[in-house]
Design an enzyme around this catalytic site. Structure first.
Site, PDB file in Angstrom:
ATOM      1  N   LYS A  27     -49.323 -55.006  51.450  1.00 39.52           N
ATOM      2  CA  LYS A  27     -50.286 -55.840  50.720  1.00 39.52           C
ATOM      3  C   LYS A  27     -50.563 -57.158  51.455  1.00 39.52           C
ATOM      4  O   LYS A  27     -51.700 -57.576  51.576  1.00 39.52           O
ATOM      5  CB  LYS A  27     -49.767 -56.173  49.310  1.00 39.52           C
ATOM      6  CG  LYS A  27     -49.563 -54.968  48.416  1.00 39.52           C
ATOM      7  CD  LYS A  27     -49.192 -55.396  47.009  1.00 39.52           C
ATOM      8  CE  LYS A  27     -47.893 -56.158  46.906  1.00 39.52           C
ATOM      9  NZ  LYS A  27     -46.676 -55.356  47.112  1.00 39.52           N
ATOM     10  N   ARG A 102     -48.247 -57.338  37.975  1.00 36.67           N
ATOM     11  CA  ARG A 102     -47.095 -56.488  38.276  1.00 36.67           C
ATOM     12  C   ARG A 102     -46.471 -55.889  37.030  1.00 36.67           C
ATOM     13  O   ARG A 102     -45.489 -55.160  37.128  1.00 36.67           O
ATOM     14  CB  ARG A 102     -46.032 -57.346  38.942  1.00 36.67           C
ATOM     15  CG  ARG A 102     -45.650 -56.919  40.333  1.00 36.67           C
ATOM     16  CD  ARG A 102     -44.856 -58.082  40.875  1.00 36.67           C
ATOM     17  NE  ARG A 102     -44.021 -57.767  41.967  1.00 36.67           N
ATOM     18  CZ  ARG A 102     -44.290 -58.110  43.223  1.00 36.67           C
ATOM     19  NH1 ARG A 102     -45.421 -58.675  43.537  1.00 36.67           N
ATOM     20  NH2 ARG A 102     -43.426 -57.880  44.163  1.00 36.67           N
ATOM     21  N   ARG A 140     -38.394 -55.325  58.900  1.00 39.39           N
ATOM     22  CA  ARG A 140     -39.312 -56.424  58.600  1.00 39.39           C
ATOM     23  C   ARG A 140     -38.710 -57.786  58.925  1.00 39.39           C
ATOM     24  O   ARG A 140     -37.558 -58.069  58.599  1.00 39.39           O
ATOM     25  CB  ARG A 140     -39.655 -56.353  57.116  1.00 39.39           C
ATOM     26  CG  ARG A 140     -40.780 -57.253  56.730  1.00 39.39           C
ATOM     27  CD  ARG A 140     -41.560 -56.643  55.628  1.00 39.39           C
ATOM     28  NE  ARG A 140     -41.166 -57.214  54.355  1.00 39.39           N
ATOM     29  CZ  ARG A 140     -41.926 -57.165  53.275  1.00 39.39           C
ATOM     30  NH1 ARG A 140     -43.093 -56.552  53.308  1.00 39.39           N
ATOM     31  NH2 ARG A 140     -41.512 -57.697  52.170  1.00 39.39           N
ATOM     32  N   ARG A 173     -36.267 -61.914  55.420  1.00 44.18           N
ATOM     33  CA  ARG A 173     -36.437 -62.549  54.115  1.00 44.18           C
ATOM     34  C   ARG A 173     -35.239 -62.186  53.256  1.00 44.18           C
ATOM     35  O   ARG A 173     -34.774 -61.052  53.294  1.00 44.18           O
ATOM     36  CB  ARG A 173     -37.725 -62.030  53.464  1.00 44.18           C
ATOM     37  CG  ARG A 173     -38.544 -63.119  52.849  1.00 44.18           C
ATOM     38  CD  ARG A 173     -39.884 -62.599  52.439  1.00 44.18           C
ATOM     39  NE  ARG A 173     -39.791 -61.700  51.299  1.00 44.18           N
ATOM     40  CZ  ARG A 173     -40.822 -61.063  50.780  1.00 44.18           C
ATOM     41  NH1 ARG A 173     -42.021 -61.223  51.302  1.00 44.18           N
ATOM     42  NH2 ARG A 173     -40.683 -60.260  49.747  1.00 44.18           N
ATOM     43  N   ARG A 184     -35.760 -54.064  44.067  1.00 43.19           N
ATOM     44  CA  ARG A 184     -37.209 -54.314  43.996  1.00 43.19           C
ATOM     45  C   ARG A 184     -37.969 -53.012  43.781  1.00 43.19           C
ATOM     46  O   ARG A 184     -38.939 -52.970  43.039  1.00 43.19           O
ATOM     47  CB  ARG A 184     -37.685 -55.005  45.280  1.00 43.19           C
ATOM     48  CG  ARG A 184     -37.278 -56.466  45.328  1.00 43.19           C
ATOM     49  CD  ARG A 184     -37.354 -57.027  46.714  1.00 43.19           C
ATOM     50  NE  ARG A 184     -38.698 -57.099  47.241  1.00 43.19           N
ATOM     51  CZ  ARG A 184     -38.986 -57.195  48.534  1.00 43.19           C
ATOM     52  NH1 ARG A 184     -38.014 -57.211  49.432  1.00 43.19           N
ATOM     53  NH2 ARG A 184     -40.222 -57.273  48.936  1.00 43.19           N
TER      54      ARG A 184
HETATM   55  P1  ADP Z   1     -43.041 -57.545  47.540  1.00 45.92           P
HETATM   56  O1  ADP Z   1     -44.376 -57.106  47.013  1.00 45.92           O
HETATM   57  O2  ADP Z   1     -42.802 -57.066  48.918  1.00 45.92           O
HETATM   58  O3  ADP Z   1     -41.916 -57.252  46.579  1.00 45.92           O
HETATM   59  P2  ADP Z   1     -43.592 -60.345  46.913  1.00 45.92           P
HETATM   60  O4  ADP Z   1     -43.551 -61.477  47.868  1.00 45.92           O
HETATM   61  O5  ADP Z   1     -44.903 -59.974  46.316  1.00 45.92           O
HETATM   62  O6  ADP Z   1     -42.960 -59.123  47.698  1.00 45.92           O
HETATM   63  O7  ADP Z   1     -42.583 -60.651  45.705  1.00 45.92           O
HETATM   64  C1  ADP Z   1     -41.277 -61.141  45.895  1.00 45.92           C
HETATM   65  C2  ADP Z   1     -40.610 -61.440  44.549  1.00 45.92           C
HETATM   66  O8  ADP Z   1     -41.366 -62.430  43.844  1.00 45.92           O
HETATM   67  C3  ADP Z   1     -40.523 -60.265  43.580  1.00 45.92           C
HETATM   68  O9  ADP Z   1     -39.372 -59.485  43.824  1.00 45.92           O
HETATM   69  C4  ADP Z   1     -40.422 -61.004  42.240  1.00 45.92           C
HETATM   70  O10 ADP Z   1     -39.120 -61.533  42.026  1.00 45.92           O
HETATM   71  C5  ADP Z   1     -41.358 -62.185  42.437  1.00 45.92           C
HETATM   72  N1  ADP Z   1     -42.750 -61.910  42.015  1.00 45.92           N
HETATM   73  C6  ADP Z   1     -43.855 -61.910  42.821  1.00 45.92           C
HETATM   74  N2  ADP Z   1     -44.964 -61.634  42.121  1.00 45.92           N
HETATM   75  C7  ADP Z   1     -44.584 -61.452  40.826  1.00 45.92           C
HETATM   76  C8  ADP Z   1     -45.269 -61.127  39.621  1.00 45.92           C
HETATM   77  N3  ADP Z   1     -46.595 -60.927  39.606  1.00 45.92           N
HETATM   78  N4  ADP Z   1     -44.523 -61.011  38.484  1.00 45.92           N
HETATM   79  C9  ADP Z   1     -43.192 -61.213  38.486  1.00 45.92           C
HETATM   80  N5  ADP Z   1     -42.477 -61.500  39.582  1.00 45.92           N
HETATM   81  C10 ADP Z   1     -43.152 -61.632  40.754  1.00 45.92           C
END
Ligand code: ADP
Length: 240
Positions: A27, A102, A140, A173, A184
């Site tokens: 993404k 999400r 990554r 990360r 996750r």
């Molecule tokens: P990825 O899609 O690879 O998991 P992100 O950077 O989008 O990585 O998200 C990292 C973390 O940030 C998630 O594991 C969660 O804890 C938090 N997070 C991000 N976006 C949301 C969301 N829309 N709702 C709830 N938690 C979120």
């Protein structure tokens, strides 16, 4: 950058491009291509949350342990961050939502937020095989300074371990550690995957893109093709 030749494009109608997919589906990488192509900002809830943690804000302190463990942060918090962000002037022509919504509760809130803005909505669903995701996330690395993502297999930096753009040393990360990746992915299956069914049932425009096998550039040209087919959405300009 793309396979589409020396063309660039600008949106002619305000658009909300919702990039949907599991962790490791690409993404963030696709968002950056679309930013360059359409000139609209990327709204990454993950980046916004990490920024709060870095700055040690009240929000950052409240979410740090959840983020470290790979669990989602509360809906109300991300809903408020996104509402504030899309109201800024640079979002007037549209924006990319990367990592939001999400949960189905977030998706409902997103509808309430976007409806009055009169934006064209498009959901791009990056479909990736589970085993591919695991392999990708192991390789990554990220630049702690500019946020550029690299992958030892599909997108290696020119010099191993160093960011091409600013020479910073790349890092893993914290939530890319294997046990956190598993958490996750579980969160994704339980809470996030149902959102795509919600979009389909609610008659949203959903495009599925196979993001398992192709290189990121190829995935991007597919996305360009899909978006260019939406009447009135993009205006092509030839760059001389
Ligand atoms: P990825 O899609 O690879 O998991 P992100 O950077 O989008 O990585 O998200 C990292 C973390 O940030 C998630 O594991 C969660 O804890 C938090 N997070 C991000 N976006 C949301 C969301 N829309 N709702 C709830 N938690 C979120």
């Amino acid at each position: 950058m793309s396979d589409s030749g020396p063309e660039t494009a600008r949106v002619s109608a305000p658009v909300a491009i919702i990039l949907f997919g599991s962790p490791g589906s690409g993404k963030g990488t696709q968002s950056k291509y679309i930013v360059d192509w359409l000139g609209i900002p990327q709204i990454s809830t993950g980046d916004m949350l990490r920024d709060h943690i870095r700055r040690g804000t009240e929000i950052g302190v409240s979410i740090a342990s959840r983020m470290r463990a790979g669990t989602l942060v509360p809906d109300e918090l991300v809903n408020a961050l996104v509402a504030e962000r899309v109201a800024r002037p640079d979002c007037a022509k549209g924006f990319i939502l990367d990592g939001y919504p999400r949960t189905t509760a977030q998706a409902r809130q997103m509808m309430r937020l976007l409806n009055p803005l009169g934006v064209e909505e498009v959901v791009i669903h990056l479909v990736v095989d589970y085993n591919v995701i695991i392999a990708r996330m192991q390789g990554r690395r990220v630049c702690p300074k500019c946020g550029t993502l690299y992958n030892s297999v599909s997108r290696p930096p020119k010099t191993e371990g160093i960011c091409d753009l600013d020479g910073e040393k790349l890092v893993v990360r914290e939530d890319d550690r294997p046990e956190v990746v598993r958490e996750r992915l579980e969160q994704y299956e339980a809470q996030t995957r149902p959102v795509i069914d919600f979009f389909r049932q609610d008659n949203h425009r959903v495009f599925d893109v196979d993001a398992s096998r192709e290189r990121p550039e190829t995935v991007f040209s597919r996305i360009q093709g899909m978006l260019a087919d939406i009447p009135g959405l993009t205006v092509k300009e030839v760059v001389v």
